[in-house]
Design a protein around this motif. Structure first.
Motif, PDB file in Angstrom:
ATOM      1  N   ALA A   1      25.597   0.932  14.985  1.00  0.00           N
ATOM      2  CA  ALA A   1      24.995   2.054  15.699  1.00  0.00           C
ATOM      3  C   ALA A   1      24.434   3.060  14.705  1.00  0.00           C
ATOM      4  CB  ALA A   1      26.020   2.723  16.605  1.00  0.00           C
ATOM      5  N   VAL A   2      23.355   3.732  15.126  1.00  0.00           N
ATOM      6  CA  VAL A   2      22.774   4.807  14.332  1.00  0.00           C
ATOM      7  C   VAL A   2      22.097   5.780  15.288  1.00  0.00           C
ATOM      8  CG1 VAL A   2      20.616   3.528  13.958  1.00  0.00           C
ATOM      9  CG2 VAL A   2      21.236   5.388  12.407  1.00  0.00           C
ATOM     10  N   GLY A   3      22.254   7.068  15.050  1.00  0.00           N
ATOM     11  CA  GLY A   3      21.657   8.076  15.918  1.00  0.00           C
ATOM     12  C   GLY A   3      21.609   9.424  15.230  1.00  0.00           C
ATOM     13  N   ASN A   4      20.922  10.385  15.876  1.00  0.00           N
ATOM     14  CA  ASN A   4      20.839  11.729  15.303  1.00  0.00           C
ATOM     15  C   ASN A   4      20.931  12.818  16.356  1.00  0.00           C
ATOM     16  OD1 ASN A   4      18.380  11.482  16.569  1.00  0.00           O
ATOM     17  ND2 ASN A   4      17.135  12.047  14.793  1.00  0.00           N
ATOM     18  N   GLY A   5      21.482  12.483  17.532  1.00  0.00           N
ATOM     19  CA  GLY A   5      21.523  13.437  18.627  1.00  0.00           C
ATOM     20  C   GLY A   5      22.606  14.498  18.474  1.00  0.00           C
ATOM     21  N   ASN A   6      22.256  15.738  18.809  1.00  0.00           N
ATOM     22  CA  ASN A   6      23.202  16.855  18.937  1.00  0.00           C
ATOM     23  C   ASN A   6      22.734  17.634  20.154  1.00  0.00           C
ATOM     24  OD1 ASN A   6      24.936  19.010  18.753  1.00  0.00           O
ATOM     25  ND2 ASN A   6      24.300  19.647  16.708  1.00  0.00           N
ATOM     26  N   SER A   7      23.282  17.304  21.304  1.00  0.00           N
ATOM     27  CA  SER A   7      22.746  17.805  22.561  1.00  0.00           C
ATOM     28  C   SER A   7      22.799  19.332  22.628  1.00  0.00           C
ATOM     29  CB  SER A   7      23.537  17.213  23.724  1.00  0.00           C
ATOM     30  OG  SER A   7      22.842  17.381  24.937  1.00  0.00           O
ATOM     31  N   PRO A   8      21.749  19.974  23.145  1.00  0.00           N
ATOM     32  CA  PRO A   8      21.692  21.435  23.181  1.00  0.00           C
ATOM     33  C   PRO A   8      22.862  22.095  23.894  1.00  0.00           C
ATOM     34  CG  PRO A   8      19.542  20.511  23.680  1.00  0.00           C
ATOM     35  CD  PRO A   8      20.494  19.364  23.636  1.00  0.00           C
ATOM     36  N   ALA A   9      23.437  21.448  24.914  1.00  0.00           N
ATOM     37  CA  ALA A   9      24.544  22.053  25.654  1.00  0.00           C
ATOM     38  C   ALA A   9      25.759  22.297  24.775  1.00  0.00           C
ATOM     39  CB  ALA A   9      24.919  21.167  26.838  1.00  0.00           C
ATOM     40  N   ASN A  10      25.876  21.594  23.639  1.00  0.00           N
ATOM     41  CA  ASN A  10      27.011  21.808  22.739  1.00  0.00           C
ATOM     42  C   ASN A  10      27.033  23.225  22.161  1.00  0.00           C
ATOM     43  OD1 ASN A  10      28.409  19.298  22.799  1.00  0.00           O
ATOM     44  ND2 ASN A  10      26.802  18.383  21.529  1.00  0.00           N
ATOM     45  N   GLN A  11      25.915  23.935  22.191  1.00  0.00           N
ATOM     46  CA  GLN A  11      25.875  25.297  21.661  1.00  0.00           C
ATOM     47  C   GLN A  11      26.727  26.248  22.492  1.00  0.00           C
ATOM     48  OE1 GLN A  11      24.200  25.822  18.721  1.00  0.00           O
ATOM     49  NE2 GLN A  11      23.953  23.595  18.860  1.00  0.00           N
ATOM     50  N   TYR A  12      27.071  25.837  23.733  1.00  0.00           N
ATOM     51  CA  TYR A  12      27.836  26.708  24.617  1.00  0.00           C
ATOM     52  C   TYR A  12      29.322  26.366  24.654  1.00  0.00           C
ATOM     53  CZ  TYR A  12      23.147  27.634  26.544  1.00  0.00           C
ATOM     54  OH  TYR A  12      21.823  27.958  26.714  1.00  0.00           O
ATOM     55  N   THR A  13      29.807  25.483  23.826  1.00  0.00           N
ATOM     56  CA  THR A  13      31.173  24.982  23.961  1.00  0.00           C
ATOM     57  C   THR A  13      32.173  25.780  23.144  1.00  0.00           C
ATOM     58  OG1 THR A  13      30.830  23.395  22.168  1.00  0.00           O
ATOM     59  CG2 THR A  13      30.382  22.631  24.410  1.00  0.00           C
ATOM     60  N   SER A  14      33.390  25.911  23.684  1.00  0.00           N
ATOM     61  CA  SER A  14      34.508  26.459  22.928  1.00  0.00           C
ATOM     62  C   SER A  14      34.965  25.434  21.899  1.00  0.00           C
ATOM     63  CB  SER A  14      35.670  26.803  23.866  1.00  0.00           C
ATOM     64  OG  SER A  14      35.332  27.876  24.719  1.00  0.00           O
ATOM     65  N   THR A  15      35.800  25.868  20.971  1.00  0.00           N
ATOM     66  CA  THR A  15      36.323  24.964  19.943  1.00  0.00           C
ATOM     67  C   THR A  15      37.049  23.790  20.600  1.00  0.00           C
ATOM     68  OG1 THR A  15      36.630  26.863  18.471  1.00  0.00           O
ATOM     69  CG2 THR A  15      37.786  24.829  17.908  1.00  0.00           C
ATOM     70  N   GLY A  16      36.740  22.594  20.147  1.00  0.00           N
ATOM     71  CA  GLY A  16      37.400  21.401  20.663  1.00  0.00           C
ATOM     72  C   GLY A  16      36.764  20.791  21.887  1.00  0.00           C
ATOM     73  N   LEU A  17      35.650  21.377  22.388  1.00  0.00           N
ATOM     74  CA  LEU A  17      34.990  20.839  23.584  1.00  0.00           C
ATOM     75  C   LEU A  17      33.619  20.251  23.272  1.00  0.00           C
ATOM     76  CD1 LEU A  17      35.889  23.562  26.253  1.00  0.00           C
ATOM     77  CD2 LEU A  17      37.101  21.455  25.660  1.00  0.00           C
ATOM     78  N   PHE A  18      33.370  19.940  22.008  1.00  0.00           N
ATOM     79  CA  PHE A  18      32.092  19.342  21.609  1.00  0.00           C
ATOM     80  C   PHE A  18      31.890  18.005  22.334  1.00  0.00           C
ATOM     81  CE2 PHE A  18      29.413  16.757  18.821  1.00  0.00           C
ATOM     82  CZ  PHE A  18      28.370  17.640  18.535  1.00  0.00           C
ATOM     83  N   ASN A  19      30.653  17.767  22.786  1.00  0.00           N
ATOM     84  CA  ASN A  19      30.303  16.548  23.528  1.00  0.00           C
ATOM     85  C   ASN A  19      31.161  16.363  24.777  1.00  0.00           C
ATOM     86  OD1 ASN A  19      28.109  15.656  22.139  1.00  0.00           O
ATOM     87  ND2 ASN A  19      29.159  14.050  20.997  1.00  0.00           N
TER      88      ASN A  19
END
Length: 762
Positions: free
Chosen positions: A430-448
């Motif tokens: 697998a290979v990718g480069n995604g960092n979904s914009p909604a992650n900017q709103y997450t508290s610590t530990g809630l990434f993705n």
């Protein structure tokens, strides 16, 4: 009208129901198909078996035996003494006379229908002395009383099939106003119902079905490696558990088994008389039974086969001659195709399949969003949770700006290798480069987590870094028992599946694809046992030590760390029972026991599920390793062909063990989802899913949380995803999410996320 050979046809058409064993397995084996039944593996395919194609195809060739010449007092299917004159009754209205319809099908000849007005008396008398064999070639001028000239070539025997119900003792009783001739051959009693050939079992062996793509993901069905179901020869109809003496075809089946020996059941002792078959399968089955009869005739001196049976066989052989010829042509084509594949494929044991995704994603809130972190403006993965030294409450920051729209990619390549045709070695890159914009709103530990499309991700630790996503080997111990072993097994390939939550064409966010409470070992080293207890009951059991491709090995992935090992650090033991009362409904009951390794004295994501967030001893103190118990239920129900329901509920308890003098504690949380599905909406193969879900609702132990608990609110999500296939290999998938009470703050604004995915499969 019913054919006068109904009893004979019942005899042979019942063969349709029997699904007599036909050696088509080698044919199917040379053209392996791809199986999309396993969502997690929708694009992987099992390897081409190593058996030589010549041997396989030779076994599939069909030879048609020629029937022995049939001689008798007469070659007519009406086995009776003929009068000195041949009386042929014409289908017409006769005054004061009975109406006799002779409606017979002549093999390979035209059917001449005489439809004319006749004089008051029946004028169709053929006045001649007949030889012992009725040649039935009428090509001459008839007396003035008969104006019907039948000009056609007939076979050596004239088989007159009278298409109507007959008495028990008459093959072809012509209803006319004369004395019925004496019938010399008795026929067995017909079944009370009309013959049916729809719903008969397939007679050919089914080759192992390969997956469309064996893609491991955070979701998907745990479809088992398909095991070829061989037919088992039976010697008595009583060996077939689903056949009863009251069945209308019982006598015909009994004759096929005990008289001709050309019927086979399935290994589980069933006959499956309601399964459908094609005309090609019928032709192949007929040929198999002809082979059996030919063998009996070759070594027989008794009356094993009746003459009328042979006549019926001759008719069936002629009727299906085209299909049998087509089968021969298909075999030849397969031989050529197999030779071409062997000459051009890069491996005789391995197949390459893959997925490529383009993601266009945006998110906005319209107001500042509260997050639990000491550095809210930092990148989501760099945020750190902490407590206010004065209030002891988790520190809360605000994210002021909405993120920009992103365009990212993700690619999975899967190599599926088979050494025996029934095993699978899965190697996935697998290979990718995604960092979904909604992650900017997450508290610590809630990434993705919330609002993040599952396929909008970075495959490894770093963007555009090729990583090994899965490496496992699956092999059968029996037809119902398989084992999976490997240093990196995909948990979601075998557990927590759902018909409408499959990320390729179903609900598409991280929180929808699988339960947010599962699993601490998304990928792990260990083993999984797959047991198909019965058709409607399946059991899965597995043990996995942490070995996840997107976590840095220096801190995580305890299974390969000598200081912790396979049975130390983070690991899970999971059991799942699936009950499928019908093909439309699946109920899954799951239990998972987790041992969770503390990282820096804290228990938290990304390896702390069922806990989403970060926990300490309640006062900023350090914790030891934790344990957790997760209970989950999910279902999918295809109510109609175009409407379905799906949902899940999970409950978990995470046990906290402080290294300070604080007392132990338990964090309790739950998750649930309910959704609607609309298959084939606007196009066949399309799927619209709409769902409401609560990903992590804490019902106890919030005092231990320094991130994830919010102010006591309950985060919820409304999601809609529409999968639209453009071709077999290209599709577009728009999705929309609305997230309320984000990060469990009931005073946070609603966050909206839109994602447009283009999906390529190969």
């Amino acid at each position: 009208m019913v054919n006068n050979a109904t009893s004979v046809k019942a005899f042979w058409l019942s063969f349709l129901i029997s699904g007599a064993a036909v050696p088509l397995g080698p044919i199917a084996a040379t053209a392996q198909i791809q199986d999309t039944s396993t969502p997690e593996v929708a694009l992987e395919a099992s390897a081409v078996p190593t058996a030589t194609p010549d041997a396989a195809l030779a076994a599939g060739k069909i030879e048609i035996p020629q029937l022995a010449a049939i001689t008798a007092e007469t070659n007519s299917a009406v086995d009776r003494a003929l009068p000195q004159t041949d009386i042929a009754w014409v289908n017409r209205a006769l005054p004061k006379q009975d109406i006799a319809t002779v409606d017979r099908a002549l093999p390979q000849t035209d059917i001449a229908t005489v439809d004319r007005a006749l004089p008051e008396t029946d004028a169709a008398w053929v006045n001649r002395a007949l030889p012992k064999q009725d040649i039935a070639t009428v090509d001459r001028a008839l007396p003035e009383t008969d104006a019907a000239t039948v000009d056609r070539a007939l076979p050596q025997t004239d088989i007159a099939w009278v298409n109507r119900a007959l008495p028990k003792q008459d093959i072809a009783t012509v209803d006319r106003a004369t004395t019925t001739p004496e019938i010399t051959e008795a026929i067995r009693e017909l079944p009370p119902q009309e013959l049916e050939i729809a719903n008969s079992p397939q007679s050919q062996k089914v080759a192992e079905a390969s997956k469309v793509a064996d893609i491991s993901s955070e979701t998907g069905n745990a479809d088992d490696l398909s095991i070829q179901e061989d037919a088992a020869q039976v010697t008595s109809v009583s060996q077939l558990s689903d056949v009863r003496p009251t069945d209308w075809a019982f006598q015909a089946l009994q004759s096929l088994v005990e008289r001709y020996g050309c019927i086979a059941g399935y290994p589980d002792g069933t006959f499956r008389g309601n399964r459908a078959m094609t005309r090609y399968e019928f032709a192949a089955g007929l040929n198999a039974c002809l082979d059996q009869i030919t063998k009996q005739l070759g070594g027989s001196t008794g009356n094993l086969v009746k003459r009328e049976d042979l006549l019926a066989l001759q008719r069936l052989q002629e009727e299906f001659a085209a299909e049998l010829a087509t089968l021969r042509g298909r075999v030849d084509a397969l031989e050529a195709r197999t030779a071409e594949l062997e000459a051009n494929q890069f491996s005789t044991t391995t197949k390459l399949n893959g997925f490529a995704w383009f993601n266009l994603t945006g998110a906005f809130a319209g107001d500042r969003v509260r997050v639990e972190a000491t550095n809210g403006n930092a990148a989501p993965l760099d945020r750190v949770a902490g407590r206010d030294p004065v209030t002891n409450r988790p520190i809360v920051q605000r994210v002021d700006d909405d993120p920009e729209i992103t365009f990212s990619q993700l690619v999975w390549l899967t190599l599926t290798t088979s050494f025996t045709g029934k095993d699978e070695l899965i190697t996935q890159l697998a290979v990718g480069n995604g960092n979904s914009p909604a992650n900017q709103y997450t508290s610590t530990g809630l990434f993705n987590t919330f609002g993040t499309p599952f396929l909008d991700q970075t495959a490894g630790v770093n963007p555009n870094e090729v990583t090994l996503r899965e490496l496992s080997y699956r092999f059968p111990l029996s037809n119902r028992f398989q084992v999976v072993v490997g240093p990196r097994i995909n948990f979601y390939r075998y557990f927590d599946n759902n018909r409408f939550n499959f990320f390729v064409d179903g609900a598409s966010s991280f929180n929808s694809n699988n339960s947010p409470l599962l699993s601490a070992t998304r990928r792990g080293a260990g083993a999984v046992v797959l047991w198909d207890i019965a058709r409607a009951l399946k059991l899965r059991f597995g043990y996995l030590g942490e070995s996840t491709e997107f976590l840095p090995t220096s801190v995580f992935n305890s299974a390969s760390n000598p200081s912790q090992g396979l049975f130390g650090g983070t690991n899970t033991t999971t059991a799942e029972l699936t009950f499928s009362p019908s093909d439309r409904t699946n109920l899954r009951f799951l239990y998972s026991r987790s041992n969770i390794q503390q990282i820096g004295g804290l228990i938290g994501s990304p390896n702390s599920k069922p806990l989403n967030g970060v926990a300490d001893d309640g006062f900023g103190g350090r914790l030891g390793n934790s344990t957790a118990n997760t209970y989950s239920f999910n279902f999918d129900w295809l109510v109609t062909r175009r409407f379905g329901l799906f949902g899940r509920y999970g409950y978990a308890e995470t046990n906290i063990f402080p290294k300070t003098n604080r007392p132990d504690g338990t964090i309790k949380n739950q998750s649930y989802q309910l959704g609607l599905a609309f298959p084939d909406l606007f196009k066949e193969g399309a799927l619209l899913t709409v769902s409401y879900l609560v990903p992590f609702d804490f019902t106890g132990g919030r005092r231990f949380l320094i991130s994830g608990g919010g102010n006591g609110g309950t985060q919820y999500e409304i999601e809609a995803t529409y999968y639209f296939p453009i071709t077999d290999h290209v599709s577009i998938v728009p999705a929309f999410y609305a997230i309320g009470n984000a990060n469990n703050f009931d005073n946070n604004p609603t966050i909206f996320v839109g994602n447009l995915r283009t999906q390529f499969s190969f």
